[in-house]
Write an enzyme that holds these catalytic residues in place. Structure first.
Site, PDB file in Angstrom:
ATOM      1  N   VAL A  45       0.833  -1.187   0.000  1.00  0.00           N
ATOM      2  CA  VAL A  45       0.000   0.000   0.000  1.00  0.00           C
ATOM      3  C   VAL A  45       0.873   1.243   0.000  1.00  0.00           C
ATOM      4  O   VAL A  45       1.793   1.365   0.801  1.00  0.00           O
ATOM      5  CB  VAL A  45      -0.909   0.013   1.251  1.00  0.00           C
ATOM      6  CG1 VAL A  45      -1.622   1.341   1.410  1.00  0.00           C
ATOM      7  CG2 VAL A  45      -1.903  -1.130   1.192  1.00  0.00           C
ATOM      8  N   CYS A  46       0.564   2.173  -0.898  1.00  0.00           N
ATOM      9  CA  CYS A  46       1.193   3.486  -0.896  1.00  0.00           C
ATOM     10  C   CYS A  46       0.208   4.404  -0.194  1.00  0.00           C
ATOM     11  O   CYS A  46      -0.807   4.775  -0.754  1.00  0.00           O
ATOM     12  CB  CYS A  46       1.429   3.966  -2.324  1.00  0.00           C
ATOM     13  SG  CYS A  46       1.995   5.661  -2.430  1.00  0.00           S
ATOM     14  N   LEU A  47       0.484   4.725   1.030  1.00  0.00           N
ATOM     15  CA  LEU A  47      -0.452   5.527   1.799  1.00  0.00           C
ATOM     16  C   LEU A  47       0.339   6.577   2.554  1.00  0.00           C
ATOM     17  O   LEU A  47       1.113   6.249   3.450  1.00  0.00           O
ATOM     18  CB  LEU A  47      -1.227   4.623   2.755  1.00  0.00           C
ATOM     19  CG  LEU A  47      -2.428   5.218   3.459  1.00  0.00           C
ATOM     20  CD1 LEU A  47      -3.423   5.797   2.462  1.00  0.00           C
ATOM     21  CD2 LEU A  47      -3.114   4.160   4.290  1.00  0.00           C
TER      22      LEU A  47
END
Length: 143
Positions: A45-47
């Site tokens: 996840v790119c968060l």
């Protein structure tokens, strides 16, 4: 939760660094999800909140009850890990939405997240099961 991903069920991988809670956890989806901010192959996840603005005041409850639902409701195609999903979302929203729904139907059903037979429930044992597959023959002899 409402939105394109409603009804989908995902198994989520969480890895806590030694410096947790001062360093952010690594979070990823185990079963496939079509999303601009999720790497399709690794599920990472790119968060922004998790990866860059993490604070020791946050905990895993925040990740599951706030961060991930917000990510699914409000994808950010300008900061993609899945460039194809981001481009499709910006270029042809109905086609993007259809592909999200197809992935949900194909990869995000209850049977896609159930633990395999013999899988353990503790995090440490799950991590070992992910990396040490008993299906593969051993190479060489143990010391």
């Amino acid at each position: 939760m409402t939105g394109l991903y409603q009804g989908g069920i995902w198994r989520v991988r969480v890895e806590l660094p030694d410096a947790y809670p001062y360093k952010s956890p690594s979070i990823g989806f185990v079963n496939k999800i079509y999303h601009p901010n999720v790497d399709e192959m690794s599920g990472s996840v790119c968060l922004d909140v998790i990866n860059q603005t993490w604070s020791p005041m946050f905990d895993l409850v925040n990740a599951f009850e706030v961060f991930l639902p917000q990510l699914l409701l409000y994808p950010n195609p300008s900061d993609p890990l899945n460039g194809e999903a981001a481009a499709l979302m910006m270029r042809d929203r109905p086609a993007y939405e259809q592909k999200v729904k197809e992935y949900c139907q194909k990869y995000a059903k209850p049977e896609d997240v159930e633990a395999p037979q013999g899988d353990k429930s503790s995090d440490e044992e799950l991590s070992e099961a992910e990396y040490d597959s008993s299906d593969e023959p051993l190479v060489g002899k143990p010391d």
